[in-house]
Structures are given as C-alpha cells and as structure tokens.
Design a protein around this motif. Structure first.
Motif, PDB file in Angstrom:
ATOM      1  N   ALA A  44     -20.259 -17.727  11.369  1.00  0.00           N
ATOM      2  CA  ALA A  44     -19.445 -18.540  12.046  1.00  0.00           C
ATOM      3  C   ALA A  44     -19.487 -20.128  11.606  1.00  0.00           C
ATOM      4  O   ALA A  44     -18.703 -20.717  11.238  1.00  0.00           O
ATOM      5  N   GLU A  45     -20.702 -20.512  11.304  1.00  0.00           N
ATOM      6  CA  GLU A  45     -21.236 -21.956  10.857  1.00  0.00           C
ATOM      7  C   GLU A  45     -20.701 -22.146   9.484  1.00  0.00           C
ATOM      8  O   GLU A  45     -20.122 -23.168   8.921  1.00  0.00           O
ATOM      9  N   ARG A  46     -21.446 -21.125   8.586  1.00  0.00           N
ATOM     10  CA  ARG A  46     -21.218 -21.176   7.144  1.00  0.00           C
ATOM     11  C   ARG A  46     -19.577 -20.727   6.561  1.00  0.00           C
ATOM     12  O   ARG A  46     -19.336 -21.433   5.644  1.00  0.00           O
ATOM     13  N   GLU A  47     -19.338 -19.780   7.058  1.00  0.00           N
ATOM     14  CA  GLU A  47     -17.804 -19.229   6.779  1.00  0.00           C
ATOM     15  C   GLU A  47     -16.906 -18.986   7.729  1.00  0.00           C
ATOM     16  O   GLU A  47     -16.875 -17.732   7.979  1.00  0.00           O
ATOM     17  N   PRO A  48     -16.257 -19.701   8.521  1.00  0.00           N
ATOM     18  CA  PRO A  48     -15.537 -19.714   9.759  1.00  0.00           C
ATOM     19  C   PRO A  48     -14.347 -18.602   9.503  1.00  0.00           C
ATOM     20  O   PRO A  48     -13.865 -17.786  10.475  1.00  0.00           O
ATOM     21  N   THR A  49     -13.854 -18.785   8.413  1.00  0.00           N
ATOM     22  CA  THR A  49     -12.668 -17.973   8.188  1.00  0.00           C
ATOM     23  C   THR A  49     -13.085 -16.380   8.129  1.00  0.00           C
ATOM     24  O   THR A  49     -12.337 -15.331   8.653  1.00  0.00           O
ATOM     25  N   VAL A  50     -14.067 -15.906   7.480  1.00  0.00           N
ATOM     26  CA  VAL A  50     -14.772 -14.648   7.311  1.00  0.00           C
ATOM     27  C   VAL A  50     -15.181 -14.281   8.454  1.00  0.00           C
ATOM     28  O   VAL A  50     -15.005 -13.200   8.994  1.00  0.00           O
ATOM     29  N   TRP A  51     -15.837 -15.168   9.427  1.00  0.00           N
ATOM     30  CA  TRP A  51     -16.057 -14.877  10.749  1.00  0.00           C
ATOM     31  C   TRP A  51     -14.836 -14.480  11.495  1.00  0.00           C
ATOM     32  O   TRP A  51     -14.958 -13.597  12.350  1.00  0.00           O
ATOM     33  N   ALA A  52     -14.088 -15.269  11.452  1.00  0.00           N
ATOM     34  CA  ALA A  52     -12.816 -15.038  12.439  1.00  0.00           C
ATOM     35  C   ALA A  52     -12.199 -13.448  12.119  1.00  0.00           C
ATOM     36  O   ALA A  52     -11.917 -12.833  12.844  1.00  0.00           O
ATOM     37  N   GLU A  53     -12.413 -13.433  10.656  1.00  0.00           N
ATOM     38  CA  GLU A  53     -11.741 -11.880  10.312  1.00  0.00           C
ATOM     39  C   GLU A  53     -12.622 -10.876  10.728  1.00  0.00           C
ATOM     40  O   GLU A  53     -12.034  -9.728  11.071  1.00  0.00           O
ATOM     41  N   LEU A  54     -13.745 -10.990  10.663  1.00  0.00           N
ATOM     42  CA  LEU A  54     -14.842 -10.021  11.209  1.00  0.00           C
ATOM     43  C   LEU A  54     -14.548  -9.791  12.817  1.00  0.00           C
ATOM     44  O   LEU A  54     -14.769  -8.771  12.936  1.00  0.00           O
ATOM     45  N   LEU A  55     -14.436 -10.598  13.135  1.00  0.00           N
ATOM     46  CA  LEU A  55     -14.243 -10.666  14.812  1.00  0.00           C
ATOM     47  C   LEU A  55     -13.063  -9.900  15.173  1.00  0.00           C
ATOM     48  O   LEU A  55     -13.097  -9.122  15.938  1.00  0.00           O
ATOM     49  N   ASP A  56     -11.932 -10.160  14.347  1.00  0.00           N
ATOM     50  CA  ASP A  56     -10.709  -9.620  14.493  1.00  0.00           C
ATOM     51  C   ASP A  56     -10.826  -8.051  14.106  1.00  0.00           C
ATOM     52  O   ASP A  56     -10.300  -6.927  14.833  1.00  0.00           O
ATOM     53  N   ALA A  57     -11.669  -7.851  13.076  1.00  0.00           N
ATOM     54  CA  ALA A  57     -11.872  -6.332  12.566  1.00  0.00           C
ATOM     55  C   ALA A  57     -12.883  -5.563  13.619  1.00  0.00           C
ATOM     56  O   ALA A  57     -12.411  -4.459  14.004  1.00  0.00           O
ATOM     57  N   LEU A  58     -13.581  -6.087  14.213  1.00  0.00           N
ATOM     58  CA  LEU A  58     -14.654  -5.583  15.592  1.00  0.00           C
ATOM     59  C   LEU A  58     -13.514  -5.241  16.511  1.00  0.00           C
ATOM     60  O   LEU A  58     -13.938  -3.947  17.143  1.00  0.00           O
ATOM     61  N   ASN A  59     -12.968  -6.217  16.754  1.00  0.00           N
ATOM     62  CA  ASN A  59     -11.862  -5.775  17.811  1.00  0.00           C
ATOM     63  C   ASN A  59     -10.973  -4.573  17.738  1.00  0.00           C
ATOM     64  O   ASN A  59     -10.778  -3.651  18.702  1.00  0.00           O
ATOM     65  N   GLN A  60     -10.341  -4.622  16.499  1.00  0.00           N
ATOM     66  CA  GLN A  60      -9.487  -3.478  16.079  1.00  0.00           C
ATOM     67  C   GLN A  60     -10.061  -2.299  16.098  1.00  0.00           C
ATOM     68  O   GLN A  60      -9.528  -1.017  16.598  1.00  0.00           O
TER      69      GLN A  60
END
Length: 540
Positions: free
Chosen positions: A284-300
């Motif tokens: 989340a700190e290093r790559e916030p865009t990747v983190w946001a996409e990952l959270l969305d993928a986990l939710n889906q």
C-alpha cells in the motif's frame, strides 16, 4: 483427442481435466481480472505421457499452434530477437500439491531473445538476470539439479560488475548441466517448451510428489495439467514485484488481508524462502495503485466463492496481474471465525456455516501455546506459520528426520525447505526454517499437513555438516529436545509448559446454532454438538 485448451472465460471443462490452477484462471477471466494470456495442456495428456513414456501423438503440433496464437495475442515473438515472448511453464493438478512438481520461468529467452529483451528495455542486467532464472529453473526441472546448486548467482543484484557476475552465473549453470552428462540446455525456444512439458509431466512421479500424495491420500493416477502463460516480470524494476495474499488472516480468520510481498523479484523467490519477504501491507505504501487493484480483486473473488480466498500475484512496472486463485481452506479457529462472520455479513446462512465447519476444525480451535515466555528457555524467535505446538528432537536434514523419527518425535530445522525435503517434512512433528515467510515452501506445506511451523528465524544458522543449530550465541545439536510454537514463532529448549486458548465468542455462537438445529441443549462434547447439527441438516 485434443490435448490443449486456451485459457479463457469460455472454457467449461472441470478441474479434473484442466487442473485446479487453470480452472481458477478461467474464473479470473470471467471476473474480468487481469490474467496473463496462456493455455493449458490437460491432465489426459499427462496420463498418456506416463503410460507411453513420451509426449502423446499430436501434442507437438498443438503446442506450435497454441504458441502461434499466443504470439498473435501478445504481439510478441517466441524466442525471437525483437519483442521476444517468454512464458512460464507450471504444473497444476486437480488437487493441491504445493511445490511438489516442477516450474520453469522465463522460457523462450534464448541467447537471441535475451539480447532482444535487453535492447527493448534498455536494461541488459535485467535481461541477463531473467535468462539466468530461466537456465536455473530449467536445470532444476529437466536436469534434476538441486535448487541450491543451480540458483547461485541470481541474488545480489546491484553489486560489483553486475553483467559479469550474471554471465559467470549463467556459464556455471550450463556447465553444471554438462557435467551431469545431460544434453546442453537448448537455445531453441520450441525445443525448450517440449522438454519443459515433459519435465512437468515427469515430476508427477517424482519421489517427493509420491510421498506427498501418500501422506495426503491423493490417488497416484490423476496426473497433472501444464499451464503455459505469458511471463510477467516481477524483477523488471523498482515498481515491480510478486507476492501472495489471503483475503482474511489464515491464522486467526480476521477480516484483514494477509500475505507477503517481494519487490523486484519473481514468484519463485517468495516460495523458496531464499529472500526475505515484506508484510503485504507495505504494498500500500510502495505501490498504492497496485494495492487498490489487489483489494478489489480479493473482494470480487471472495464474493464469488462466498468464502475467504488466496491469490498469487505479480506486478510489472506498476501493473497488477493475478496468477493463481483458490478458496482459503482455513482450519481450526480461523475456519470457525470466517464461517460465523460471513453469516454476520449476510453472505451465507447459519446452516451453511455449520456445514462448513468440521469436527476436525474443532479439534484445533483451542490452539496450544507455549506458556508465558518468562517461564520458557527461548532459543530463537521467528514467524509463526502454522498454529500449534510441536515437541521433538532437532534434526537438521530430511534424511536424518526420517531416521530419527523411528524412535522419537523430531522437529526438522533447515535453512529453508524445498520439495526434495518432502520425506523429512512428512516424518517431522514440526518445522523450523531460518529463511522464508508465510508463503514459503515450508509454511505452505506445514499448513497443508497441519503441522506447527516457525519460519524466518533471522539469526538462526544451520550447519548440516556438524549437525548443529546456532542462534543468539548458543548452539544445540541434532537430538536436542525443543518445543516450537507455530503461533508466536517461539522456539524453546526442552519441554516448557503448554497452555490452550479458551473458546472465543465465535465458537460459542456456532455451537449455539448447532444446538438450535439439533434441538439438544444438554451439556456434552463440542464435537458431539456439531455432529448432531450436521446429522439434523443432512436429514432435512
């Protein structure tokens, strides 16, 4: 018979044909998540290979067609000098066998393709590092080299004359293969692919794989699929990396993403345990865009499974790709907590929650723990990778663990584990490694086998030659009695007092639901209460 399927949302065949890994990739396509393009060679092809001792008729032509389609999809050239296409070649049986079979990364990086990749990226050390990783994984799989031998030189990027170091390391791998009397690693991408598919099929019958199946009551005649996908380079730059993630904590069941990440590396580095990983939240700190996409993928994905999930991912130049997915398969208290909280979230009903929890889960709910540290002689501390307490004698080799386990319980203590240690892992009552994190080979296999494990003991040194283990200035030898706590990560000398967690609110609620279903509110064993509810539900 057709041996290959393109991995897409349209594929309808079951995991028994595609393997569970490819079946999961089909799901990811249907959810619209970013997945590397690829194809799967079916389990039927593996069974034919094992019967005949060679690739089945027609598979070579299908491989050529599938690669040509992949070139069109990616607009790249397999083994070519311009915009080269490299692929991963991975096993994928219909049942999970973590790390037991072969994987080859960066296949297709011939000498010519490596030069083309260097020109395309303007980063010759990256291209050489990627080719070295191909040579090493190919030698491990095809020439049956030990990982420790053939992976030397991959790590330590950025020191000294990088290109010279990588070139020397590549020569060392190729010399290793020649010294074994094997054929040289081919510099033709098509031949590389054929040999890689053969190697993965052959690894189904490797001793480590057979041992794992015997321990876990998995039939020997299933065979494995082979997944071929476009490479995503986690080692590309400082905005690249790889990791694993659970949608919820597998140790506690808490609704917080849990996992680990490794920047500027490829997935093999996470699993092997040779590199120190970082907690997932650092993404989340290093790559916030990747983190946001990952959270969305986990939710889906969790929404689809209606359960906790696990994913493997890589990101290249800030772009996330999902490589693998499966349900979380939590046990013990974590399984109970997830089931009850999914009811609270109105994802599942109480009946389904009860059916998801087994008597086996209840036996592990009250996790044993080493009593307060001040009461124990703590020898070392690492990361708890699988809850529970194991007491046994130190064994520093897999062979030693098998031998010693005939007389007394043993704890296998290694720098890191590999699939070649499977017989020792099966014999041991607990596992400790100096390196690795929650997704390392040792941790994944320990969880699959339900054995307490401690990984990433940073100051631990294992000397196999002398059969000794050193930490914090103290040394113990093979045969020393130790106790490990797979929750706290503590390794204690001797046999300290062990306590068990009290039942928490999640278990109380689940058992109240069980009594309501069975209609029996009398005092009795927890497993009996759950079994009575299961029986009542099955007869409805």
């Amino acid at each position: 018979m057709r041996w290959i399927r393109t991995i897409s949302a349209q594929v309808e065949e079951p995991a028994e044909t595609l393997g569970s890994k490819a079946h999961g990739l089909v799901l990811l396509h249907r959810l619209g998540l970013r997945v590397p393009a690829g194809f799967v060679v079916t389990t039927a092809a593996c069974r034919a290979f094992l019967r005949q001792g060679r690739l089945p008729d027609g598979l070579d032509d299908e491989l050529a067609t599938a690669i040509a389609d992949l070139e069109l999809t990616t607009e790249r050239s397999f083994g070519g000098p311009q915009k080269p296409l490299a692929v991963s070649v991975r096993s994928g049986a219909s049942v999970s066998m973590p790390g037991m079979m072969s994987t080859i990364l960066n296949l297709g990086l011939t000498t010519e393709a490596t030069a083309g990749l260097a020109v395309e990226t303007g980063d010759r050390p990256f291209a050489l590092n990627s080719r070295l990783r191909f040579l090493s994984s190919f030698a491990s799989a095809v020439a049956d080299g030990t990982r420790a031998t053939v992976h030397r030189g991959i790590y330590g990027r950025g020191t000294g004359d990088e290109e010279a170091r990588l070139t020397d390391a590549m020569k060392a791998v190729e010399n290793f293969v020649r010294a074994r009397g094997d054929q040289p690693i081919p510099d033709d991408a098509t031949r590389q692919l054929e040999l890689a598919v053969e190697a993965v099929f052959s690894s189904w019958d490797a001793p480590r794989a057979r041992t794992y199946r015997a321990v876990n009551d998995i039939p020997h005649d299933l065979g494995t699929a082979v997944i071929v996908q476009t490479m995503v380079f986690g080692n590309r730059d400082d905005h690249s990396g790889t990791g694993v993630a659970f949608s919820r904590n597998p140790n506690t069941g808490a609704n917080i993403p849990f996992g680990e990440v490794l920047f500027e590396h490829q997935g093999e580095d996470v699993v092997s345990g040779r590199s120190m990983t970082r907690p997932l939240h650092e993404l989340a700190e290093r790559e916030p865009t990747v983190w946001a996409e990952l959270l969305d993928a986990l939710n889906q994905i969790e929404g689809h499974y209606r359960d906790a999930c696990y994913v493997e991912f890589t990101f290249q130049a800030g772009e996330l790709w999902i490589l693998q997915v499966r349900p979380g398969r939590f046990v013990g208290g974590a399984a109970v907590r997830v089931a009850t909280e999914l009811v609270d979230e109105r994802v599942i009903g109480r009946h389904e929650a009860l059916l998801r929890v087994s008597s086996q889960h209840l036996r592990h709910v009250r996790t044993p723990r080493i009593a307060a540290s001040e009461e124990a002689d703590i020898f070392a501390r690492g990361l708890g990778a699988c809850p529970g307490v194991a007491v046994g004698e130190v064994a520093t080799t897999a062979d030693g663990a098998v031998r010693m386990a005939r007389d007394a319980p043993v704890v296998l203590v290694r720098p890191e584990t590999s699939p070649n240690d499977m017989h020792g892992l099966a014999a041991a009552t607990g596992i400790v490694t100096a390196r690795g994190g929650p997704a390392s080979h040792a941790a994944v296999v320990a969880r699959a086998m339900g054995k307490p494990a401690v990984v990433g003991v940073a100051d631990l040194t294992v000397d196999v030659d002398t059969g000794s283990v050193t930490a914090g200035g103290r040394t113990v030898r093979n045969g020393t009695l130790v106790t490990i706590d797979g929750t706290s990560g503590e390794v204690a000398l001797g046999s300290p007092r062990v306590v068990a967690n009290a039942a928490d609110d999640h278990l109380h609620r689940l058992l109240e639901w069980a009594d309501d279903i069975s209609g029996d509110h009398s005092e009795r064993d927890e497993s009996e209460r759950l079994d009575a509810a299961h029986a009542a539900l099955r007869h409805r």
